[in-house]
Design an enzyme around this catalytic site. Sequence first.
Site, short mmCIF file in Angstrom:
data_model
loop_
_atom_site.label_atom_id
_atom_site.label_comp_id
_atom_site.label_asym_id
_atom_site.label_seq_id
_atom_site.Cartn_x
_atom_site.Cartn_y
_atom_site.Cartn_z
CE LYS A 22 -4.46 0.51 2.28
NZ LYS A 22 -5.11 0.23 3.64
C1 E4P Z 1 -8.53 1.02 3.56
O1 E4P Z 1 -7.55 0.35 3.24
C2 E4P Z 1 -8.48 1.85 5.06
O2 E4P Z 1 -7.48 1.08 5.87
C3 E4P Z 1 -9.53 2.06 5.59
O3 E4P Z 1 -10.58 1.56 4.95
C4 E4P Z 1 -9.89 3.23 6.29
O4 E4P Z 1 -11.12 3.20 7.09
P1 E4P Z 1 -11.43 4.25 8.04
O5 E4P Z 1 -11.69 5.79 7.44
O6 E4P Z 1 -12.69 3.81 8.79
O7 E4P Z 1 -10.25 4.47 8.98
#
Ligand code: E4P
Length: 273
Positions: free
Chosen positions: A96
């Site tokens: 990522k």
């Molecule tokens: C995606 O890969 C992120 O980890 C995640 O969906 C972030 O979500 P949040 O905004 O609820 O922290």
Amino acid sequence: MQIFIDSGNLEEIKEILDYGLLDGVTTNPSLIKKEVENLKNSAKTTLGSYIKQILKITKGKRVSLEVVGKNYNEMIKEGLALYKKFNPISKNIYIKIPIDPCLEDVCSTEADGIKAIKFLSSKKIPVNCTLIFTPEQAFLAAKAGAKIVSPFAGREDDYIREMASINFNKKDYFPKKGIKKLNKLLSDNGIVSGVDLITQCKTLFKIQKITCEILAASIRSPRQFREVALAGADIVTMPYDVIKSLLRHHKTSEGMRQFTHDLTPEYENLVKK
Ligand code: E4P
């Protein structure tokens, strides 16, 4: 459409895997931080071996691990290291990379996220480009070689409300067509909601014939899941509690109670024998 769990918690991942419908896992530094806190109570397990356990139980499903570097050199070093350490176990690690690792709105580095995506992709390391808030960011990430782009639907809704000084709870429903304040439709530069962000990314990729997958992230409720699915997301990642609540409906349990109440011994015998 694939379903991922957004979690770094082994027990949560195990439970959802057991449904037989899980296609992958996304993590981020905040989710890992939670697990590190838990691991402090267990002298025997390191974070590395904990992640390896996750990879073993997910048996080759796609798992995204995020870098923490703030510039090109740090990000590619970490991406290569994470891939080398963990990909031999599950053979399906995605690195990522944030679209823009800059901590401020005005940045001293230029396009380091894009450059890191290009570099890792050239080494055949699959990249999930994260923290996407505009279709143009998604387009550039895909053009640089990302296999997945992750637009954050819930945080887009948060941002639209924050800019308009609206108090909200993160789980509050935010209409896909947006909301008005003083009769004016609120938007983040033409994006009226998190679901609209996914829709616009999908439309752009379709028109431009881009094959990169769109992973709808930051999903806060079953209704948002439904709307991003209808918007054509290729993958949806959700926290454990949202995945669990997808199955629930008041009338389903009420119907079960009624059917159980109406069960006659004759029918029970017929079914059970
Ligand atoms: C995606 O890969 C992120 O980890 C995640 O969906 C972030 O979500 P949040 O905004 O609820 O922290």
